[in-house]
Design an enzyme around this catalytic site. Structure first.
Site, mmCIF file in Angstrom:
data_model
loop_
_atom_site.group_PDB
_atom_site.id
_atom_site.type_symbol
_atom_site.label_atom_id
_atom_site.label_comp_id
_atom_site.label_asym_id
_atom_site.label_seq_id
_atom_site.Cartn_x
_atom_site.Cartn_y
_atom_site.Cartn_z
ATOM 1 N NE ARG A 82 51.105 10.701 51.476
ATOM 2 C CZ ARG A 82 50.738 11.978 51.581
ATOM 3 N NH1 ARG A 82 50.937 12.830 50.583
ATOM 4 N NH2 ARG A 82 50.193 12.421 52.691
ATOM 5 C CG HIS A 125 44.916 14.005 52.621
ATOM 6 N ND1 HIS A 125 46.100 13.659 51.981
ATOM 7 C CD2 HIS A 125 44.779 15.336 52.420
ATOM 8 C CE1 HIS A 125 46.625 14.731 51.412
ATOM 9 N NE2 HIS A 125 45.846 15.761 51.665
ATOM 10 C CD GLU A 170 50.154 19.053 54.067
ATOM 11 O OE1 GLU A 170 51.070 19.102 53.242
ATOM 12 O OE2 GLU A 170 49.091 19.703 53.947
ATOM 13 C CG ASN A 296 53.475 16.483 52.605
ATOM 14 O OD1 ASN A 296 54.097 15.459 52.343
ATOM 15 N ND2 ASN A 296 52.176 16.493 52.823
ATOM 16 C CE1 TYR A 298 53.035 20.939 47.131
ATOM 17 C CE2 TYR A 298 52.696 20.749 49.485
ATOM 18 C CZ TYR A 298 52.508 20.271 48.205
ATOM 19 O OH TYR A 298 51.801 19.108 48.011
ATOM 20 C CD GLU A 352 50.930 16.372 49.948
ATOM 21 O OE1 GLU A 352 50.868 17.608 49.743
ATOM 22 O OE2 GLU A 352 50.060 15.753 50.591
#
Length: 443
Positions: A82, A125, A170, A296, A298, A352
């Protein structure tokens, strides 16, 4: 822990489950003299914005090292890579294609295809051309149409080389961090900006999806959203409502328009000057079907009620990454199951997931056991979600290598490959070796 393991019956251990690594253009490329300036160049030049006062002029020098880097990607045994396209590298001031920049990516895509590595291309991005920011950036509705024009030109130039496109990465970070709280480029601060920028980003996504249906009908086309699940501090009605509001404001604001064609109900609670300007037909453009959703993840965030701000985030407790983010893999499963229960989802890629850790290289090795543990627990959290019926078809480790970590500069290392920024030498970490072993163990 030195290895990654999953239940033997896990769909994550089948050959049709896609494993990949991910990067972003501004974070790794360098080669600044071969492209137009972007908002992150300007942000880096602004005092006190980047923790180590660094910039992306060289980064990981991927602009010159790309062949070795693809060799490195191939050596990890992944199915997919990616990457993102630098808009200011491929488009000129007049809005035409820049042949040098286009060829840089075509060479990368051709090499990936030669090695049978699927190219997952992110079209935005965060590196907005500065000349568009000078005209208002994402606060200017015209930027959405400029994006669609860029997407048409670059997707036509790439032809059949790409496996999957993501319109945006995002949009929360672009809109909220960039235009509302100002800790990312372009560094604007004001609640009157955030939702306006968000709407134009989502409009850009919808316009680009329409373009891709014509210019690239054979690729998997979608969007990548980040989620930080919101938990109440207590089970009081006040804290539960605060967490729910935060979730709508920070997470569902980007999800619900795409899935349901409308913003969360809290839009009615926003003062009129904070609301986006929605034109007739906008929500239909934004909510057209996507082939997949990139997620994504985290960490999570705990909230309590606040008398004037509605919600207040609390400092994280428990084990933390080097970013100060709580390690709480259960919230990954909770998120995936909740989204699946709330919306009619397309197939999901985890685009991600990863952790910054305080890595040290000793005797030519990086024994990042803490990162291996993070990946192990989070891959198993993904498995647990699939066991509860969530259709997850791929997983990308963030990041392939240490890189420019936005406002943190080069102080935080997310890579499964260590980068010595002075020599540009790459060293596969223990986490990279463990990831490779897991991928090779599939039946």
């Amino acid at each position: 822990m030195t290895k990654l393991s999953l239940p033997s019956h896990s769909p994550l251990l089948t050959k049709n489950f896609v494993y990949g690594v991910a990067t972003a253009s501004f974070q790794i490329e360098g080669g600044v003299e071969h492209r137009l300036p972007c908002i992150w160049d300007t942000f880096c030049d602004t005092p006190n914005k980047i923790a180590d006062s660094s910039n992306g002029h060289v980064a990981c020098d991927h602009f010159n090292q790309w062949q070795n880097d693809i060799e490195l990607i191939d050596s990890l045994g992944v199915d997919a890579y990616r990457l993102s396209i630098s808009w200011p590298r491929v488009i000129t001031l007049s809005g035409e294609l820049n042949p040098e920049g286009v060829n840089f990516y075509i060479n990368i895509l051709d090499e990936l295809n030669k090695r049978n590595i699927k190219a997952f291309v992110t079209l935005y991005h965060w590196d907005l051309p500065q000349h568009l920011e000078d005209k208002g950036g994402w606060l200017n509705r015209d930027t959405a149409y400029e994006f669609a024009r860029y997407v048409k030109l670059i997707s036509q130039a790439f032809g059949e080389r790409v496996f999957s496109y993501a319109t945006l990465n995002e949009p929360f970070c672009s809109a909220f961090l960039g235009y509302e709280v100002g800790i990312h480029a372009p560094g604007l601060v004001g609640k009157e900006y955030g939702k306006k920028a968000a709407h134009h980003l989502l409009l850009a996504h919808g316009l680009a999806m329409d373009v891709l249906k014509h210019t690239s009908p054979n690729t998997q086309n979608g969007i990548v959203l980040n989620f930080t699940p919101c938990y109440p501090l207590t089970q009081s009605a006040e804290d539960i409502n605060a967490a729910r509001y935060a979730d709508d404001y920070l997470n569902q604001w980007y999800m619900k328009p795409i899935m349901d064609g409308q913003y969360p109900e809290i839009i009615k609670q926003l003062p009129s000057h904070q609301q986006p300007e929605i034109h007739p037909g906008d929500m239909d453009i934004i909510s057209q079907s996507i082939d997949y959703l990139g997620i994504n993840f985290y960490t999570r965030q705990i909230y309590k009620a606040h008398p004037s701000n509605i919600y207040e985030p609390l400092d994280p407790q428990g084990p933390l990454t080097d970013m100060g983010w709580e390690i709480y893999p259960q919230s990954f499963t909770d998120l995936l199951v909740a989204l699946n229960n709330t919306y009619t989802l397309p197939p999901i890629y985890i685009t991600e997931n990863g952790a910054a850790m305080p890595d040290a290289i000793k005797n030519g090795e990086v024994n990042d056991v803490d990162r291996v543990n993070y990946y192990h627990s989070h891959l198993n959290a993904v498995h647990d979600a699939t066991a509860q019926g969530v259709n997850i078809i791929g997983y990308f480790a963030w990041s392939l290598m240490d890189n420019f970590e936005w406002a943190e500069g080069y102080l935080k290392r997310f890579g499964i490959v260590y980068v010595d920024y002075k020599t540009q030498q790459r060293t596969i970490k223990a986490s990279g070796q463990a990831y490779k072993s897991l991928i090779q163990s599939r039946k």
